[in-house]
Design a protein around this motif. Structure first.
Motif, PDB file in Angstrom:
ATOM      1  N   GLY A  27       0.796  -1.215   0.000  1.00  0.00           N
ATOM      2  CA  GLY A  27       0.000   0.000   0.000  1.00  0.00           C
ATOM      3  C   GLY A  27       0.829   1.266   0.000  1.00  0.00           C
ATOM      4  N   ALA A  28       1.917   1.307   0.784  1.00  0.00           N
ATOM      5  CA  ALA A  28       2.750   2.507   0.840  1.00  0.00           C
ATOM      6  C   ALA A  28       3.396   2.777  -0.508  1.00  0.00           C
ATOM      7  CB  ALA A  28       3.820   2.345   1.922  1.00  0.00           C
ATOM      8  N   ALA A  29       3.857   1.715  -1.179  1.00  0.00           N
ATOM      9  CA  ALA A  29       4.479   1.890  -2.495  1.00  0.00           C
ATOM     10  C   ALA A  29       3.453   2.335  -3.531  1.00  0.00           C
ATOM     11  CB  ALA A  29       5.145   0.581  -2.931  1.00  0.00           C
ATOM     12  N   ARG A  30       2.226   1.816  -3.420  1.00  0.00           N
ATOM     13  CA  ARG A  30       1.178   2.256  -4.343  1.00  0.00           C
ATOM     14  C   ARG A  30       0.891   3.737  -4.152  1.00  0.00           C
ATOM     15  NH1 ARG A  30      -1.124  -2.964  -2.891  1.00  0.00           N
ATOM     16  NH2 ARG A  30      -2.698  -2.006  -1.536  1.00  0.00           N
ATOM     17  N   ALA A  31       0.852   4.185  -2.904  1.00  0.00           N
ATOM     18  CA  ALA A  31       0.609   5.603  -2.625  1.00  0.00           C
ATOM     19  C   ALA A  31       1.726   6.470  -3.190  1.00  0.00           C
ATOM     20  CB  ALA A  31       0.478   5.829  -1.120  1.00  0.00           C
ATOM     21  N   GLU A  32       2.973   6.009  -3.096  1.00  0.00           N
ATOM     22  CA  GLU A  32       4.103   6.760  -3.650  1.00  0.00           C
ATOM     23  C   GLU A  32       3.991   6.869  -5.165  1.00  0.00           C
ATOM     24  OE1 GLU A  32       7.619   4.788  -2.406  1.00  0.00           O
ATOM     25  OE2 GLU A  32       7.375   5.291  -0.277  1.00  0.00           O
ATOM     26  N   ALA A  33       3.612   5.779  -5.810  1.00  0.00           N
ATOM     27  CA  ALA A  33       3.471   5.808  -7.271  1.00  0.00           C
ATOM     28  C   ALA A  33       2.367   6.751  -7.709  1.00  0.00           C
ATOM     29  CB  ALA A  33       3.199   4.397  -7.790  1.00  0.00           C
ATOM     30  N   VAL A  34       1.258   6.755  -6.978  1.00  0.00           N
ATOM     31  CA  VAL A  34       0.153   7.665  -7.297  1.00  0.00           C
ATOM     32  C   VAL A  34       0.588   9.112  -7.102  1.00  0.00           C
ATOM     33  CG1 VAL A  34      -2.130   8.423  -6.555  1.00  0.00           C
ATOM     34  CG2 VAL A  34      -1.667   5.990  -6.862  1.00  0.00           C
ATOM     35  N   ALA A  35       1.308   9.405  -6.028  1.00  0.00           N
ATOM     36  CA  ALA A  35       1.764  10.780  -5.783  1.00  0.00           C
ATOM     37  C   ALA A  35       2.717  11.244  -6.877  1.00  0.00           C
ATOM     38  CB  ALA A  35       2.437  10.861  -4.412  1.00  0.00           C
ATOM     39  N   ALA A  36       3.605  10.347  -7.312  1.00  0.00           N
ATOM     40  CA  ALA A  36       4.548  10.710  -8.380  1.00  0.00           C
ATOM     41  C   ALA A  36       3.809  10.989  -9.678  1.00  0.00           C
ATOM     42  CB  ALA A  36       5.568   9.593  -8.568  1.00  0.00           C
ATOM     43  N   ALA A  37       2.816  10.154 -10.004  1.00  0.00           N
ATOM     44  CA  ALA A  37       2.056  10.368 -11.239  1.00  0.00           C
ATOM     45  C   ALA A  37       1.217  11.634 -11.164  1.00  0.00           C
ATOM     46  CB  ALA A  37       1.161   9.155 -11.504  1.00  0.00           C
ATOM     47  N   ALA A  38       0.685  11.937  -9.987  1.00  0.00           N
ATOM     48  CA  ALA A  38      -0.156  13.123  -9.827  1.00  0.00           C
ATOM     49  C   ALA A  38       0.614  14.411 -10.049  1.00  0.00           C
ATOM     50  CB  ALA A  38      -0.782  13.124  -8.431  1.00  0.00           C
ATOM     51  N   SER A  39       1.942  14.351  -9.919  1.00  0.00           N
ATOM     52  CA  SER A  39       2.760  15.551 -10.115  1.00  0.00           C
ATOM     53  C   SER A  39       3.052  15.814 -11.589  1.00  0.00           C
ATOM     54  CB  SER A  39       4.074  15.409  -9.348  1.00  0.00           C
ATOM     55  OG  SER A  39       4.894  14.401  -9.925  1.00  0.00           O
ATOM     56  N   ARG A  40       2.578  14.928 -12.476  1.00  0.00           N
ATOM     57  CA  ARG A  40       2.836  15.082 -13.918  1.00  0.00           C
ATOM     58  C   ARG A  40       1.506  15.218 -14.661  1.00  0.00           C
ATOM     59  NH1 ARG A  40       4.317  10.797 -16.120  1.00  0.00           N
ATOM     60  NH2 ARG A  40       4.114   9.273 -14.437  1.00  0.00           N
ATOM     61  N   PRO A  41       0.905  16.396 -14.649  1.00  0.00           N
ATOM     62  CA  PRO A  41      -0.406  16.546 -15.292  1.00  0.00           C
ATOM     63  C   PRO A  41      -0.329  16.319 -16.798  1.00  0.00           C
ATOM     64  CG  PRO A  41       0.508  18.685 -14.712  1.00  0.00           C
ATOM     65  CD  PRO A  41       1.407  17.674 -14.092  1.00  0.00           C
ATOM     66  N   MET A  42      -1.441  15.952 -17.352  1.00  0.00           N
ATOM     67  CA  MET A  42      -1.529  15.681 -18.781  1.00  0.00           C
ATOM     68  C   MET A  42      -1.482  16.983 -19.568  1.00  0.00           C
ATOM     69  SD  MET A  42      -4.386  13.240 -20.548  1.00  0.00           S
ATOM     70  CE  MET A  42      -4.143  12.565 -22.185  1.00  0.00           C
ATOM     71  N   ASP A  43      -0.732  17.010 -20.656  1.00  0.00           N
ATOM     72  CA  ASP A  43      -0.649  18.178 -21.523  1.00  0.00           C
ATOM     73  C   ASP A  43      -2.048  18.481 -22.079  1.00  0.00           C
ATOM     74  OD1 ASP A  43      -0.389  19.767 -23.942  1.00  0.00           O
ATOM     75  OD2 ASP A  43       1.753  19.348 -23.867  1.00  0.00           O
ATOM     76  N   PRO A  44      -2.536  19.709 -21.945  1.00  0.00           N
ATOM     77  CA  PRO A  44      -3.892  20.020 -22.431  1.00  0.00           C
ATOM     78  C   PRO A  44      -4.085  19.705 -23.909  1.00  0.00           C
ATOM     79  CG  PRO A  44      -3.077  21.775 -21.015  1.00  0.00           C
ATOM     80  CD  PRO A  44      -1.921  20.850 -21.243  1.00  0.00           C
ATOM     81  N   ALA A  45      -3.033  19.894 -24.712  1.00  0.00           N
ATOM     82  CA  ALA A  45      -3.171  19.625 -26.149  1.00  0.00           C
ATOM     83  C   ALA A  45      -3.347  18.129 -26.405  1.00  0.00           C
ATOM     84  CB  ALA A  45      -1.954  20.157 -26.902  1.00  0.00           C
ATOM     85  N   ILE A  46      -2.619  17.297 -25.656  1.00  0.00           N
ATOM     86  CA  ILE A  46      -2.790  15.851 -25.794  1.00  0.00           C
ATOM     87  C   ILE A  46      -4.173  15.449 -25.295  1.00  0.00           C
ATOM     88  CG2 ILE A  46      -1.960  13.609 -24.978  1.00  0.00           C
ATOM     89  CD1 ILE A  46       0.856  14.766 -24.917  1.00  0.00           C
TER      90      ILE A  46
END
Length: 542
Positions: A27-46
């Protein structure tokens, strides 16, 4: 012999975990992966391109909500994907999609961050013979094979995004209707297929329409990397793949050597100095070729080109600037493209994908991307009423169907005959036991005064063993043919559960099961049976 990486990894083998972490279990590793992904928002054009592509599908309020979530900072994605096979290809396509949906729900509940399931339509490949056909089980005889019968399938190098279904789809649908029309939900499922699988449609469009209809309520979102509007966003990845081919290949080769040292094989072979992308010299929808470094510096050979053509680095970069859609990814470059575009917290993959992610840590590090959680897809075996009846009549469990045919038949013959018959293995062991011990005793007595007798004893031993082996094989064949009814039932059971010795989910396609149970009922059963972050084989018992 090399070990199966994915099987070792799922078992938690420390050798495999050296190459690919099982962070998905914690669970802790899953939370870390989600936090890392959340810091990279999707490009609006994509995101705009993604929304436009999904607008071509039948409306789905849940998909609309998920697209809106992807536009917001902090949203993450669970991604899966598959080649766009005929009638969705093998059953595991449905299992992958369901696994991504269930994993996205679980991550959202665990972390409180929105998480969206995304299906990557693998349309860049040119392996048409892998996806232009499918199989459904039949109540008698072997599986029914349906195919598009493109005359150039074996030689085509065109990305499948540009292949239309053609007239062969009419014959495939007719064969499917003839086989399944007696099933209770056949009309509903066949109507869904016939609406999407039309001669003028592409493989990708038909695939996306059917899969999106099955998972409309779950809001599964689709992304097609061959969308021309996405090509400029792929160009930087392709440029790095070309310009940095030598160091990338060197790092991947080191990784491959380390895998071999640990008794694992490379899932994807690394060609020394070759970029991890393909180039289409004859146009956007032309044949694609891998690039190999030639003997002339700054020049690349087009592997497999009928005229043995080559292209310079300067020419490649010029084409990349003008027409980036001429470039497509390999299996190892695709995840980099995917995770450059999407806020990927986790990727749901099958055994082959798990194995090539074991190769990818050096590439992720090279391009400065965090590797997402790698999550095994759900694995299922459908035990429907026909299979249950066969199991009951034979007194077997589903796992018994995985045994070799003759071994299973011999075991049943012994069981049904009580103590009157021995298994072939027992007969062979008994016959050889006394002979071997007496021969060894003779050899010991004669060794002192006639050493040359050892060779004769060895020859006799081999001759007798061959003779006993032939006798036991004939004995086993006689046992297997003893009961024709049992033989036929075993053949049918193996055809349902382990066709040609392969897992059911890798051979059979959805239409049979959907026509028996209903398209949405089967999908619902799969979703309800999925355990996030598991990967264990489960039986579906509708």
């Amino acid at each position: 012999m090399a070990s199966s990486f994915s099987a070792s990894w799922l078992r938690g083998d420390p050798r495999a975990l050296e190459f690919l972490s099982d962070r998905f279990r914690h669970g802790a590793a899953r939370a870390e992966a989600v936090a890392a992904a959340a810091s990279r928002p999707m490009d609006p054009a994509i995101h705009d391109v993604l929304v436009a592509r999904n607008a071509r599908l039948a409306p789905s309020p849940a998909r609309q909500r998920n697209q809106e979530l992807l536009a917001r900072p902090g949203t993450t994605a669970v991604v899966t994907g598959q080649q766009v096979g005929l009638f969705l290809g093998p059953l595991f396509t449905v299992y992958k999609a369901a696994s991504a949906i269930v994993a996205a729900r679980a991550l959202a509940e665990e972390t409180g961050r929105p998480c969206v399931p995304v299906f990557w339509l693998q349309t860049e490949d040119h392996d048409l013979p892998e996806i232009d056909h499918c199989f459904v089980p039949r109540s008698a005889g072997g599986p029914l094979r349906m195919a598009l019968e493109h005359p150039d399938a074996a030689t085509s190098r065109v990305p499948v995004a540009h292949r239309h279904l053609g007239p062969g789809i009419t014959h495939a649908l007719a064969a499917l209707r003839a086989e399944l029309s007696g099933n209770p939900h056949a009309e509903e499922h066949l109507a869904l297929l016939e609406r999407s699988y039309r001669p003028e449609a592409t493989l990708a469009d038909a695939f996306a329409e059917v899969l999106s209809a099955l998972f409309a309520d779950e809001g599964l979102v689709f992304l097609d990397p061959r969308d021309p509007r996405l090509a400029p966003f792929a160009a930087p990845i392709h440029r790095r793949a070309i310009e940095e081919a030598a160091p990338i290949c060197s790092k991947l080769a080191e990784r491959g050597h380390a895998l071999a040292q640990a008794s694992f094989s490379e899932q994807v072979h690394i060609r020394p100095g070759s970029p991890l992308n393909f180039f289409s010299p004859d146009g956007l929808d032309g044949a694609r070729y891998r690039l190999d470094p030639s003997t002339t510096p700054g020049t690349w050979s087009l592997v497999g080109h009928p005229q043995g053509a080559s292209v310079t680095t300067a020419e490649l970069l010029s084409w990349l600037e003008r027409e980036p859609l001429r470039f497509t990814t390999s299996a190892l470059l695709r995840p980099i493209l995917q995770d450059s575009w999407l806020p990927t917290a986790a990727y749901v993959g099958g055994p082959g994908e798990i194995a090539y992610f074991a190769q990818l840590a050096p590439l992720y590090a090279h391009v400065g991307l965090p590797m997402p959680l790698i999550v095994p897809r759900a694995r299922f075996r459908v035990i429907d009423d026909r299979v249950r009846r066969l199991l009951d009549k034979l007194g077997l469990s589903p796992d018994d169907a995985n045994a070799p045919r003759d071994e299973l038949l011999a075991r049943l013959a012994v069981r049904d005959a009580g103590e009157a018959l021995e298994t072939p293995e027992a007969v062979e062991a008994r016959l050889l036991s006394t002979f071997s011990s007496e021969l060894a005793r003779l050899g010991e007595r004669m060794a002192a005064f006639d050493p040359t007798l050892a060779q004769a004893i060895s020859r006799t031993d081999k001759t007798v063993r061959r003779g006993v082996s032939r006798l036991v094989a004939r004995y086993g064949r006689s046992m297997t043919q003893r009961d024709q009814t049992t033989l036929e039932r075993v053949e049918r059971l193996r055809a349902w559960l382990a066709p040609d010795g392969a897992p059911q989910e890798r051979i059979y396609s959805l239409p049979y099961y959907a026509s028996r149970l209903g398209s949405h009922a089967f999908t619902r059963l799969v979703l309800e049976s999925c355990e996030p972050f598991s990967g264990n084989l489960k039986d579906l018992k509708p």
